[in-house]
Design a protein around this motif. Structure first.
Motif, PDB file in Angstrom:
ATOM      1  N   GLY A 216      24.613  18.147   8.295  1.00  0.00           N
ATOM      2  CA  GLY A 216      25.206  19.413   8.333  1.00  0.00           C
ATOM      3  C   GLY A 216      24.764  20.116   9.540  1.00  0.00           C
ATOM      4  N   GLU A 217      25.355  21.250   9.932  1.00  0.00           N
ATOM      5  CA  GLU A 217      25.026  22.182  10.952  1.00  0.00           C
ATOM      6  C   GLU A 217      25.042  23.870  10.362  1.00  0.00           C
ATOM      7  N   ILE A 218      24.408  24.324  11.294  1.00  0.00           N
ATOM      8  CA  ILE A 218      24.197  26.094  11.019  1.00  0.00           C
ATOM      9  C   ILE A 218      24.372  26.661  12.122  1.00  0.00           C
ATOM     10  N   HIS A 219      25.244  27.846  11.935  1.00  0.00           N
ATOM     11  CA  HIS A 219      25.741  28.701  13.059  1.00  0.00           C
ATOM     12  C   HIS A 219      24.676  29.810  12.804  1.00  0.00           C
TER      13      HIS A 219
ATOM     14  N   GLY B 165      17.042  20.832   5.694  1.00  0.00           N
ATOM     15  CA  GLY B 165      16.948  20.689   7.037  1.00  0.00           C
ATOM     16  C   GLY B 165      16.561  21.983   7.630  1.00  0.00           C
ATOM     17  N   LYS B 166      16.094  21.691   8.952  1.00  0.00           N
ATOM     18  CA  LYS B 166      15.443  22.930   9.648  1.00  0.00           C
ATOM     19  C   LYS B 166      15.944  22.704  11.262  1.00  0.00           C
TER      20      LYS B 166
ATOM     21  N   ARG C 295      17.645  19.262  11.117  1.00  0.00           N
ATOM     22  CA  ARG C 295      16.828  18.110  11.546  1.00  0.00           C
ATOM     23  C   ARG C 295      16.078  18.073  10.259  1.00  0.00           C
ATOM     24  N   PRO C 296      15.708  16.718   9.870  1.00  0.00           N
ATOM     25  CA  PRO C 296      14.970  16.250   8.667  1.00  0.00           C
ATOM     26  C   PRO C 296      13.205  16.561   8.990  1.00  0.00           C
TER      27      PRO C 296
ATOM     28  N   VAL D 135      14.009  27.969  11.343  1.00  0.00           N
ATOM     29  CA  VAL D 135      15.198  28.298  10.487  1.00  0.00           C
ATOM     30  C   VAL D 135      15.223  26.986   9.530  1.00  0.00           C
ATOM     31  N   GLU D 136      14.951  27.345   8.196  1.00  0.00           N
ATOM     32  CA  GLU D 136      15.014  26.132   7.363  1.00  0.00           C
ATOM     33  C   GLU D 136      16.115  26.290   6.085  1.00  0.00           C
ATOM     34  N   ALA D 137      16.932  25.398   5.760  1.00  0.00           N
ATOM     35  CA  ALA D 137      17.773  25.484   4.949  1.00  0.00           C
ATOM     36  C   ALA D 137      17.359  24.584   3.476  1.00  0.00           C
TER      37      ALA D 137
END
Length: 941
Positions: free
Chosen positions: A118-121, A213-214, A235-236, A198-200
Motif C-alpha cells: 500500500g501507499e500513504i498520502h 509499513g513505514k 516499506r518493510p 512515519v509508520e503505519a
C-alpha cells in the motif's frame, strides 16, 4: 505516446523443499504477486520436494511497479495451505539485468513485518516563524494496506517519530483505506537526527499491534525543498538478520523486465509500409531480401520473440499468409535434403508456431478438448512399453485373478485406439471450423513444397510439410502439456501424463506418415499400427479438403468472420448486481458469460438466449473487490454507465461454492486463508480465473474514453462504503484503478503500434550485423552489379559505389523518380556518405521522432569521416542542388507528425552543417537496408 512495462516470467522448478505433509513430502505450487497483489498461480505438483513447473507468463503493467514476489505454497485439501517460503525481486534488481535475470534463488522465511503493501498520502513542510523552526507532517489517508485481522481488514493508525519523540493518530476501525487528515508538529533542532519516520500499524486489543509499513524522510533534503507532498510507498522493516539461508529450498526463475515507449501510430507507418512491401516481393526478383537478412541475423535466443512480433504485425496488416509464404520459399531455397525440411528452429518454423497459436487456439480447443478431458476424467492405466508395465497399478480384473502383462498391454492398446479414433474423427470433421487464414496458409505451403519437390519419390512430402506444423508443433505439444495450452487448469498426474504422452506419440507417427524410421524407433508401439495406418489415410483426406479453398472462398469466410463477434473469453460466473440502498446480502446466481469485442453478455446456459448485456463502450473499470465485502477474495466488479448515464456496478464471482444468504465467516486466529477455504477451493485457487477475466475485460476496453482513474474496492452498505467509510455513494474512489495490469494471452487483441515498436527496437539492436551481412551478400554478387569500395579511417569497412546515372537527392523521398534501381547517394562535401532509398528514411525518421519526444537516443554507428570513392555525382555539384532552406523543408516533410517539434536537419554541400536549431544536431546517414543515424550535441568537431 505511452510508456509500457512488461514482465516475462518463467517459473522453472524448485529443489530441496521441506516436507510439509505427514507422508514426508509436499504438494507445492507458486503464487506470483506484483506489489503484493496475486496475479498468477501455477499448477500444483503432487507429492514431491523437487517440483518442475516449466510455466511461462507475460504480465503487462505500469512502469511504476516496485517488486515481484514468488511464494511457494503447499496445498492441503482439508486444512489451510502452508507457506514454504518466498523470494522477491525488486524493479531495481531487474533493471540491473537488461537481458533478464536467470538463476536459482534461496527461499526465505516469511516475516510478518516484511509483508507490507500500500501507499500513504503525506505532506511534509518546514514552518518558519518568530520562534524555532517546526517540522509539520500532515497524514491524509492511505490505500491498499495489508489485511492483518481475521475479518479481512485492519484497524490502522499512524505513528510519527522524530528526535526521540512519538505522536500517534486516531484509529480507523475495519478499513484498509483509512482517512485521517491529521497534522503533527515537531520542533526542528539542528543537532537532532536528520530522519523523520512515519509508520503505519494495525491496532489489536489483545495481541501486539501488527506492522503495516513505514516511510523515511531526510530532513536535510526537506529543508532545501521546504515542502513535499505525495503518495509514498510503504516499506518493510528489514532490520532483522537472516539465518539458515537455503534451508527452505531453492527456486529457479527467469524474469525479464522490458520497458517500451510506444509512439503515435503515424510514426510507425514508414516502417510498417517498408515491411509490407518486402513481403510482397518475390525472392527470385529480389535476391537480398530484408526478411532473409532479419532471419540470418536473429539469434536463437530471440528468434521466437521476433517471429511472434512479425506474425502479429502482418496479421494486423492482413498479410500473414504472404509473410509465411515468403518464409516457405526462403526455407525451400536453402533445403537440399527433403527429410530436413522445416525440421530446424528457423524463422519459418518459429513463425508458423506463433501463427497457429495466435490464430488457431480456439480451433485447437474445439478439436482436442473433448478427448483430453476424457483422458483426465477416466484416469485409466495405459502402458505399451513392456519394461514399464506395473501390474500393481492396474488392480484386479476379477475377484481372484490378477491381470497378466499381456492383458494389461492389450487393454492399454484398446484404450489408446479408442482415444486416437475419437481424436482423428474430430480432426476430420474440423475442416469448416478451421480459420480461413490457416487453411490458405497451408494451401501455400502445400503448393510450394510440391513445386520444389515434384519427383514421385517425394509424393508424401507435401503432406508431411503440413503435418510437421499441424501435428508435430501444434496438436502433439498441446496433448502432452494441456495446461500450457489452457486445455486444463492443472497439470496431469503421473498416470494421466503417461497416457497423454503415448497418445501424442501416436499422433506424431501419423503426422510423419508412418515412416519406417518412426516405426523402428519404438517397436513396442506396434499394437497401434493398424490404427496409425488408417489415421494416415484419414489425415491425407483431411489435408486435401483443408487446402481446397479458393481466394474467393477465403475472402468470404474472412468477411463473415469479421462480421461475427467471436468470444474473447467465456465461461460460468456468479453474478450479483448492487442496486438501491439497504443491506447487501451475498446472494449470487450462476450464469454463463460471454465476452466479445462488442459486449459482455450472459445467459442461463451456453446455448440459451442472452438475458442481458453490457456494451463494452460503456465499461468504465474492471477491478477486484476486497475480500471482506463478500467473504471471498475472487470477486470482481464491473463499473459501467447505465441507460440513464449513471454509474452502475455488477459484481461477479469466479467458480467455487457460493456463500448462502446471511453467511458470516467462522475464523480461527491467524488464519488468513480460512475465509476462502470454508466454501471454495483452497485460497488463491481461482487467482488465474479471476485475473484472466480481468485481463480480458481491460484489454478490450483499453481505448474506452470514460475509463475511471479511481474506484471503491468495497461495497456501499449501511449508508457508507465498506472500504473507506465515506458516506456519499458518488464520492471519489479511495483506490487507483489498475487498467494496465493484464496477462498476455495468445488470443489478445492485436496491438500494431507495440509490435512495430518491438520490431523497430530489434532492428536497431542488430543494425551493424544486418549491414555487414548485406555488404557480404552484395560482395558475392547477390544484389546485382553493385561493386564495393573500401573506406579509410573510422566507419564502415565498405560502401557500395554510386552508379553514375543515379538521381541522388530525389531518392531520399518517396514517390520521386530514381534511375538506380531504388538507390541514391547522400554526399558529405565531396565524399559519398551512404546509399539511400526511399524506404531507408523510414527508420531514420523514427529515430529522429524519438529524439524529438525527448527519448534517450539509441547509440548508433559512428559517422564515416573519410571514404575513398569516385568523383561526386555531377547532379550534386551542379547549380540544381537545392538550397539549405529548401533541403531542410524537403527533409523534414516525411518527419512531420503528431507531437514532433521543429528539428532542422541540414546537409550543406560545402562540407559543413548549418542547423537553425542549436538544441539538436542530427545527421542522417541512411543505408539501403538500415538507416544509420548519428545524433550529435551542439559541440560539433
Amino acid at each position: 505516446m505511452a510508456k509500457r512495462s512488461s514482465l516475462s516470467i518463467r517459473i522453472i522448478e524448485g529443489k530441496n523443499l521441506p516436507a510439509k505433509d505427514i507422508t514426508g513430502s509436499s504438494d507445492p505450487y507458486c503464487i506470483v504477486k506484483i506489489d503484493n497483489e496475486p496475479i498468477i498461480r501455477t499448477a500444483t505438483v503432487w507429492k514431491t520436494l523437487s517440483p518442475f513447473w516449466g510455466e511461462e507468463y507475460k504480465v503487462h503493467l505500469p512502469p511504476t511497479f516496485h517488486s515481484v514476489s514468488f511464494y511457494v505454497m503447499d496445498e492441503d485439501a482439508l486444512s489451510r495451505d502452508d507457506v514454504i517460503g518466498k523470494v522477491c525481486l525488486t524493479r531495481d534488481v531487474l533493471a540491473e539485468h537488461p537481458k533478464g535475470f536467470s538463476g536459482w534463488l534461496h527461499l526465505k522465511e516469511i516475516d510478518p513485518d516484511e509483508e507490507v503493501q500500500g501507499e500513504i498520502h503525506l505532506q511534509m513542510e518546514i514552518v518558519r516563524g518568530q520562534g524555532p523552526q517546526k517540522l509539520r507532517c500532515t497524514v491524509f489517508e492511505a490505500r491498499d494496506l495489508a489485511r492483518k485481522d481475521r475479518n479481512g481488514a485492519s484497524d490502522p493508525f499512524v505513528r510519527v517519530r522524530y528526535n526521540g519523540k512519538t505522536q500517534e493518530s486516531s484509529i480507523v476501525k475495519k478499513s484498509c483505506y483509512p482517512r485521517w487528515n491529521e497534522t503533527f508538529e515537531f520542533e526542528l533542532e539542528e543537532s537532532a537526527p536528520g530522519t523523520l519516520c512515519v509508520e503505519a500499524w494495525d491496532w489489536d486489543l489483545v495481541s501486539r499491534n501488527d506492522f503495516l509499513g513505514k516511510v523515511m524522510f531526510n530532513i536535510h533534503g526537506l529543508q532545501a525543498a521546504q515542502r513535499e507532498e505525495g503518495w509514498f510507498w510503504l516499506r518493510p522493516d528489514q532490520s532483522k538478520t537472516r539465518v539458515d539461508e537455503g534451508s527452505l529450498g531453492s527456486l529457479q526463475l527467469q524474469v525479464w523486465l522490458r520497458d517500451e515507449t510506444v509512439l503515435p501510430s503515424n510514426l510507425y507507418q514508414p516502417l510498417v509500409q517498408l515491411l509490407c512491401r518486402e513481403v510482397k516481393l518475390s525472392p527470385k526478383d529480389h535476391p537480398v531480401h530484408l526478411i532473409s537478412l532479419i532471419e540470418e541475423t536473429t539469434t536463437a535466443e530471440c528468434r521466437q520473440e521476433v517471429a511472434t512480433n512479425l506474425v502479429k504485425l502482418f496479421l494486423g496488416q492482413g498479410l500473414a499468409k504472404e509473410f509465411l509464404d515468403l518464409l516457405f520459399q526462403l526455407e525451400l531455397r536453402r533445403t537440399v535434403e527433403a527429410n530436413t525440411l522445416f525440421r530446424s528452429n528457423s524463422l519459418a518454423s518459429k513463425s508458423m508456431e506463433s501463427f497457429l497459436k495466435v490464430s488457431g487456439m480456439q480451433y485447437l480447443h474445439s478439436v482436442l478438448g473433448p478427448t483430453v478431458n476424457r483422458v483426465f476424467e477416466e484416469k485409466k492405466y495405459v502402458e505399451l512399453d513392456p519394461s514399464k508395465v506395473e501390474i500393481k497399478d492396474v488392480g484386479c480384473s476379477g475377484l481372484h485373478r490378477i491381470q497378466t502383462e499381456s492383458e494389461v498391454m492389450e487393454q492399454s492398446a484398446q484404450t489408446l485406439q479408442s482415444y486416437l479414433s475419437e481424436l482423428l474423427s474430430a480432426i476430420s470433421r474440423s475442416v469448416r471450423t478451421c480459420p480461413a487464414v490457416i487453411r490458405a496458409t497451408f494451401r501455400q505451403l502445400f503448393k510450394r513444397v510440391q513445386e520444389h519437390f515434384p519427383e514421385n519419390k517425394h509424393q508424401n512430402l507435401k503432406f508431411i510439410a503440413v503435418t510437421s506444423f499441424l501435428c508435430l508443433r501444434f496438436f502433439s505439444p498441446a496433448i502432452m502439456a494441456p495446461k500450457l495450452f489452457h486445455l486444463r487448469e492443472k497439470h496431469a498426474d503421473a498416470r494421466t501424463s503417461r497416457t497423454l504422452l503415448l497418445l501424442a506419440k501416436a499422433v506424431q507417427n501419423i503426422g510423419n506418415m508412418d515412416t519406417l524410421a518412426s516405426r523402428a524407433k519404438e517397436a513396442w508401439m506396434e499394437p497401434l499400427q493398424p490404427m496409425v495406418q488408417r489415421g494416415v489415410t484419414q489425415l491425407k483426406e483431411f489435408i486435401t479438403k483443408l487446402i481446397d479453398i479458393e481466394e474467393k472462398e477465403e475472402l468470404d469466410l474472412q468477411r463473415a468472420l469479421n462480421l461475427q463477434a467471436l468470444p474473447v473469453k467465456e465461461g460460468p460466473l456468479f453474478i450479483h448486481k448492487a442496486k438501491g440502498k439497504g443491506p447487501l446480502l451475498p446472494s449470487f446466481k450462476k450464469l454463463h458469460f460471454s465476452l466479445t469485442s462488442e459486449a459482455l453478455s450472459f445467459a442461463k446456459t451456453p446455448s440459451s438466449k442472452k438475458m442481458s448485456f453490457i456494451t463494452l463502450a460503456n465499461i468504465q473499470a474492471a477491478e477486484k473487490v476486497e475480500e471482506k465485502s463478500f467473504g471471498s477474495s475472487h470477486v470482481m466488479q464491473i463499473i459501467y454507465a447505465g441507460e440513464a448515464g449513471q454509474s452502475e456496478t455488477a459484481y461477479l464471482q469466479c467458480k467455487g461454492k457460493v456463500p448462502p444468504p446471511g453467511w458470516k465467516p467462522s475464523l480461527r486466529p491467524g488464519s488468513w486463508v480460512t475465509i476462502m477455504s470454508s466454501w471454495c477451493w483452497p485460497v488463491l485457487q481461482c487467482v488465474n480465473e479471476l485475473n484472466q477475466w480481468l485481463s480480458a475485460l481491460r484489454k478490450v476496453c483499453l481505448n474506452n474514453q470514460g475509463m475511471l482513474g479511481s474506484y471503491h474496492p468495497g461495497i456501499f452498505r449501511g449508508e457508507k462504503w465498506s472500504c473507506c467509510h465515506q458516506k456519499e455513494k458518488t464520492s471519489l474512489g479511495c483506490d487507483k484503478t489498475r487498467n494496465r495490469v493484464t496477462l498476455q494471452e495468445w488470443n489478445d487483441p492485436l496491438d500494431p503500434d507495440l509490435e512495430a515498436q518491438l520490431i523497430y527496437r530489434h532492428l536497431l539492436g542488430v543494425q551493424d550485423t544486418i549491414r555487414e551481412k548485406y555488404l557480404e551478400l552484395t560482395a558475392l554478387g547477390a544484389a546485382g552489379n553493385i561493386p564495393n569500395i573500401q573506406s579509410e579511417g573510422p566507419g564502415p569497412a565498405s560502401m557500395p559505389s554510386i552508379p553514375p546515372s543515379a538521381s541522388c537527392w530525389d531518392c531520399l523521398f518517396p514517390g520521386t523518380p530514381c534511375h538506380a534501381g531504388g538507390l541514391g547517394a547522400l554526399w558529405f562535401g565531396d565524399l559519398p556518405v551512404a546509399w539511400v532509398s526511399p524506404w531507408s528514411l523510414a527508420l531514420s525518421s523514427l529515430l529522429l521522432q524519438k529524439s524529438a519526444f525527448g527519448c534517450k537516443p539509441t547509440p548508433l554507428s559512428p559517422f564515416p569521416r573519410a571514404l575513398q570513392g569516385p568523383e561526386p555525382c555531377p547532379g550534386l555539384r551542379s547549380s540544381a542542388v537545392p538550397t539549405c532552406q529548401e533541403s531542410s523543408r524537403r527533409l523534414k516533410a516525411p518527419l512531420a507528425g503528431e507531437g514532433s517539434r521543429d528539428i532542422h536537419v541540414l546537409v550543406s554541400w560545402d562540407g559543413s552543417l548549418g542547423p537553425q536549431d542549436r538544441q539538436s544536431w542530427a545527421l542522417l546517414v541512411p543505408h539501403p537496408w538500415l538507416a544509420l543515424g548519428y545524433i550529435l550535441d551542439s559541440n560539433i568537431p
